[in-house]
Write a protein that holds these residues in place. Structure first.
Motif, short mmCIF file in Angstrom:
data_model
loop_
_atom_site.label_atom_id
_atom_site.label_comp_id
_atom_site.label_asym_id
_atom_site.label_seq_id
_atom_site.Cartn_x
_atom_site.Cartn_y
_atom_site.Cartn_z
N THR A 1 -14.98 -13.88 -41.95
CA THR A 1 -14.28 -15.35 -41.04
C THR A 1 -13.88 -16.09 -41.94
O THR A 1 -14.04 -16.31 -43.16
CB THR A 1 -15.70 -15.76 -40.41
OG1 THR A 1 -16.77 -16.02 -41.46
CG2 THR A 1 -16.46 -14.78 -39.48
N ASP B 1 -12.83 -20.64 -41.59
CA ASP B 1 -12.66 -21.71 -40.63
C ASP B 1 -11.20 -22.43 -40.90
O ASP B 1 -11.22 -23.51 -40.37
CB ASP B 1 -13.69 -22.81 -41.23
CG ASP B 1 -13.39 -23.39 -42.73
OD1 ASP B 1 -12.34 -22.91 -43.27
OD2 ASP B 1 -14.06 -24.21 -43.32
N GLU C 1 -7.22 -21.38 -39.74
CA GLU C 1 -6.52 -20.28 -39.18
C GLU C 1 -5.21 -19.73 -40.01
O GLU C 1 -5.03 -18.61 -40.19
CB GLU C 1 -5.78 -20.76 -37.95
CG GLU C 1 -5.13 -19.58 -36.94
CD GLU C 1 -4.48 -20.38 -35.73
OE1 GLU C 1 -3.85 -19.20 -35.06
OE2 GLU C 1 -4.51 -21.52 -35.42
N PRO D 1 -10.41 -18.46 -32.00
CA PRO D 1 -11.59 -19.37 -32.57
C PRO D 1 -12.91 -18.99 -31.75
O PRO D 1 -13.05 -18.76 -30.65
CB PRO D 1 -11.13 -20.84 -32.45
CG PRO D 1 -9.65 -20.54 -32.30
CD PRO D 1 -9.23 -19.35 -31.71
N ILE D 2 -13.72 -18.95 -32.77
CA ILE D 2 -15.27 -18.65 -32.34
C ILE D 2 -16.15 -19.71 -32.73
O ILE D 2 -15.87 -20.41 -33.62
CB ILE D 2 -15.73 -17.28 -32.60
CG1 ILE D 2 -15.80 -17.00 -34.17
CG2 ILE D 2 -15.19 -16.12 -31.88
CD1 ILE D 2 -16.58 -15.94 -34.66
N THR D 3 -17.44 -19.83 -32.10
CA THR D 3 -18.17 -21.08 -32.74
C THR D 3 -19.34 -20.26 -33.34
O THR D 3 -20.07 -19.46 -32.72
CB THR D 3 -18.81 -21.74 -31.53
OG1 THR D 3 -17.66 -22.39 -30.99
CG2 THR D 3 -19.61 -23.07 -32.14
N GLN E 1 -16.20 -24.10 -36.31
CA GLN E 1 -15.05 -23.12 -35.56
C GLN E 1 -14.64 -22.32 -36.54
O GLN E 1 -14.19 -22.56 -37.77
CB GLN E 1 -14.13 -23.97 -34.93
CG GLN E 1 -13.16 -23.47 -34.29
CD GLN E 1 -11.84 -23.98 -33.62
OE1 GLN E 1 -11.79 -25.21 -33.64
NE2 GLN E 1 -11.04 -23.48 -32.94
N GLU E 2 -14.58 -20.80 -36.32
CA GLU E 2 -14.01 -19.75 -37.10
C GLU E 2 -13.39 -18.80 -36.58
O GLU E 2 -13.35 -18.63 -35.17
CB GLU E 2 -15.30 -19.15 -37.93
CG GLU E 2 -16.23 -20.09 -38.76
CD GLU E 2 -17.27 -19.23 -39.53
OE1 GLU E 2 -17.04 -19.66 -40.76
OE2 GLU E 2 -17.75 -18.50 -38.93
N TRP E 3 -12.56 -18.20 -37.21
CA TRP E 3 -11.71 -16.96 -36.92
C TRP E 3 -12.13 -15.81 -37.57
O TRP E 3 -12.41 -15.73 -38.74
CB TRP E 3 -10.21 -17.00 -37.36
CG TRP E 3 -9.61 -18.32 -36.72
CD1 TRP E 3 -8.80 -17.99 -35.54
CD2 TRP E 3 -9.54 -19.57 -36.56
NE1 TRP E 3 -8.15 -19.12 -34.88
CE2 TRP E 3 -8.86 -20.42 -35.66
CE3 TRP E 3 -10.20 -20.42 -37.66
CZ2 TRP E 3 -8.67 -21.62 -35.36
CZ3 TRP E 3 -10.03 -21.86 -37.34
CH2 TRP E 3 -9.14 -22.36 -36.48
#
Length: 108
Positions: A11, A13, A15, A39-41, A54-56
């Protein structure tokens, strides 16, 4: 061989970094393809407290024989102190797709 296909995940943080880690792995022939999830939390413990970020999620389609090189490549470029790195075995799927992944990594 198609049964040698694995999915490795990390992951980011950021993009732009996620895109760089994805594209670079494909350009370096370490992954046949890469997906970046929206994005996921993430919630996690860090230094004694719960953090939220928030991460990808970056998912690499590769083969067992390229996995160690991919892991080293990602860790050299990842800014986290402890980046997520997990691998998921692929136990089935489209034979055509799995063959493509295996063939792409064999040519790298």
């Amino acid at each position: 061989m198609p049964n040698d296909v694995v999915i490795a995940q990390t992951t980011s943080d950021n993009e732009d970094l996620a895109k760089s880690l994805a594209r670079g792995a494909v350009e370096s022939k370490l992954a046949a393809g890469v997906h970046i999830d929206a994005p996921i939390t993430a919630y996690y413990w860090w230094e004694g407290q719960i953090e939220a970020a928030q991460e990808w999620r970056i998912s690499y389609m590769t083969t067992v024989d390229r996995l160690a090189a991919l892991e080293a490549w990602v860790h050299e470029r990842h800014p986290y102190d402890v980046p997520q790195w997990i691998t998921l075995p692929v136990t089935g799927g489209s034979e055509t797709y799995l063959s493509w992944v295996a063939e792409e990594r064999a040519s790298g």
